[in-house]
Design a protein around this motif. Structure first.
Motif, mmCIF file in Angstrom:
data_model
loop_
_atom_site.group_PDB
_atom_site.id
_atom_site.type_symbol
_atom_site.label_atom_id
_atom_site.label_comp_id
_atom_site.label_asym_id
_atom_site.label_seq_id
_atom_site.Cartn_x
_atom_site.Cartn_y
_atom_site.Cartn_z
ATOM 1 N N TYR A 1 -15.360 4.888 -7.681
ATOM 2 C CA TYR A 1 -13.935 5.198 -7.725
ATOM 3 C C TYR A 1 -13.782 6.700 -7.886
ATOM 4 C CZ TYR A 1 -9.362 5.467 -10.039
ATOM 5 O OH TYR A 1 -8.076 5.786 -10.386
ATOM 6 N N MET A 2 -12.824 7.266 -7.162
ATOM 7 C CA MET A 2 -12.477 8.675 -7.347
ATOM 8 C C MET A 2 -10.968 8.785 -7.319
ATOM 9 S SD MET A 2 -13.242 12.037 -5.086
ATOM 10 C CE MET A 2 -12.330 13.522 -5.424
ATOM 11 N N ALA A 3 -10.429 9.584 -8.229
ATOM 12 C CA ALA A 3 -8.986 9.811 -8.272
ATOM 13 C C ALA A 3 -8.702 11.236 -8.701
ATOM 14 C CB ALA A 3 -8.309 8.835 -9.221
ATOM 15 N N SER B 1 -5.425 13.112 -10.343
ATOM 16 C CA SER B 1 -4.117 12.803 -10.907
ATOM 17 C C SER B 1 -3.491 14.047 -11.519
ATOM 18 C CB SER B 1 -4.224 11.693 -11.948
ATOM 19 O OG SER B 1 -5.094 12.064 -12.981
ATOM 20 N N ASN C 1 -18.046 7.270 -16.368
ATOM 21 C CA ASN C 1 -17.596 8.484 -15.688
ATOM 22 C C ASN C 1 -18.808 9.269 -15.210
ATOM 23 O OD1 ASN C 1 -14.890 8.040 -15.999
ATOM 24 N ND2 ASN C 1 -14.585 9.586 -17.567
ATOM 25 N N ILE D 1 -8.536 8.907 1.917
ATOM 26 C CA ILE D 1 -7.600 8.532 0.854
ATOM 27 C C ILE D 1 -7.329 7.036 0.933
ATOM 28 C CG2 ILE D 1 -5.234 8.802 0.004
ATOM 29 C CD1 ILE D 1 -5.391 11.730 0.852
ATOM 30 N N ASN D 2 -7.403 6.383 -0.204
ATOM 31 C CA ASN D 2 -7.183 4.936 -0.282
ATOM 32 C C ASN D 2 -5.729 4.606 -0.611
ATOM 33 O OD1 ASN D 2 -8.139 2.277 -0.140
ATOM 34 N ND2 ASN D 2 -8.350 2.168 -2.345
ATOM 35 N N ASP E 1 -0.380 6.588 -5.968
ATOM 36 C CA ASP E 1 0.499 5.934 -6.942
ATOM 37 C C ASP E 1 1.345 7.006 -7.614
ATOM 38 O OD1 ASP E 1 -0.723 3.412 -6.531
ATOM 39 O OD2 ASP E 1 -2.342 3.989 -7.884
ATOM 40 N N SER F 1 -1.191 9.806 -8.899
ATOM 41 C CA SER F 1 -2.630 9.616 -8.773
ATOM 42 C C SER F 1 -2.964 9.346 -7.313
ATOM 43 C CB SER F 1 -3.080 8.445 -9.644
ATOM 44 O OG SER F 1 -4.466 8.247 -9.506
ATOM 45 N N ASN G 1 -5.927 8.088 -4.950
ATOM 46 C CA ASN G 1 -7.176 7.346 -5.022
ATOM 47 C C ASN G 1 -7.935 7.490 -3.703
ATOM 48 O OD1 ASN G 1 -6.468 6.186 -7.617
ATOM 49 N ND2 ASN G 1 -4.937 5.063 -6.466
ATOM 50 N N PHE G 2 -9.235 7.705 -3.811
ATOM 51 C CA PHE G 2 -10.066 7.943 -2.636
ATOM 52 C C PHE G 2 -11.053 6.800 -2.451
ATOM 53 C CE2 PHE G 2 -8.567 11.985 -4.111
ATOM 54 C CZ PHE G 2 -8.300 12.694 -2.960
ATOM 55 N N LYS G 3 -11.490 6.598 -1.194
ATOM 56 C CA LYS G 3 -12.499 5.588 -0.879
ATOM 57 C C LYS G 3 -13.880 6.187 -1.088
ATOM 58 C CE LYS G 3 -9.745 3.284 2.615
ATOM 59 N NZ LYS G 3 -9.632 2.910 4.019
#
Length: 110
Positions: free
Chosen positions: A4-6, A8, A45, A64-65, A68, A84, A86-88
């Motif tokens: 997971y990558m975000a 924000s 993390n 980019i996924n 939000d 936020s 969110n990336f794939k």
């Protein structure tokens, strides 16, 4: 494992852009690994940075996924905004490449 990558950011509106630009910790970047079999145990993390800018090549090089956005009214036409992106991230190798790119961009000392 799932990755997971975000990126924000949280700020108040209306607020002059120059004030937001001067904050050194405007953005949080998180790259994490999550156990898909037992997601309730949380994740790990792999990278967590607080930075003042995000270069465009970050957005251009990682799919980019989704985005939000949450807005909370504070009163007097002022809102608190949390956004936020969110990336794939599909594999450990891709996560490692992203971490290396971010470390090079922000000159993170290990």
């Amino acid at each position: 494992m799932k990755f997971y990558m975000a990126i924000s950011a949280s700020f108040n509106e209306p607020r002059k852009r120059k004030f937001r630009k001067n904050r050194k910790d405007l953005f949080d970047i998180v790259v994490a690994r999550i156990n898909e079999i037992q997601p309730s145990k949380g994740g790990e993390n792999l990278l967590h940075l607080k930075v003042g800018y995000i270069p465009s090549h970050i957005y251009e090089s990682i799919p980019i996924n989704g985005v939000d956005v949450d807005r909370f009214e504070l009163g007097n036409n002022t809102y608190s905004v949390f956004q936020s992106i969110n990336f794939k991230v599909q594999t450990q190798e891709q996560a490692n490449d992203i971490i290396e790119m971010l470390n090079n961009e922000y000159q993170v000392i290990k």
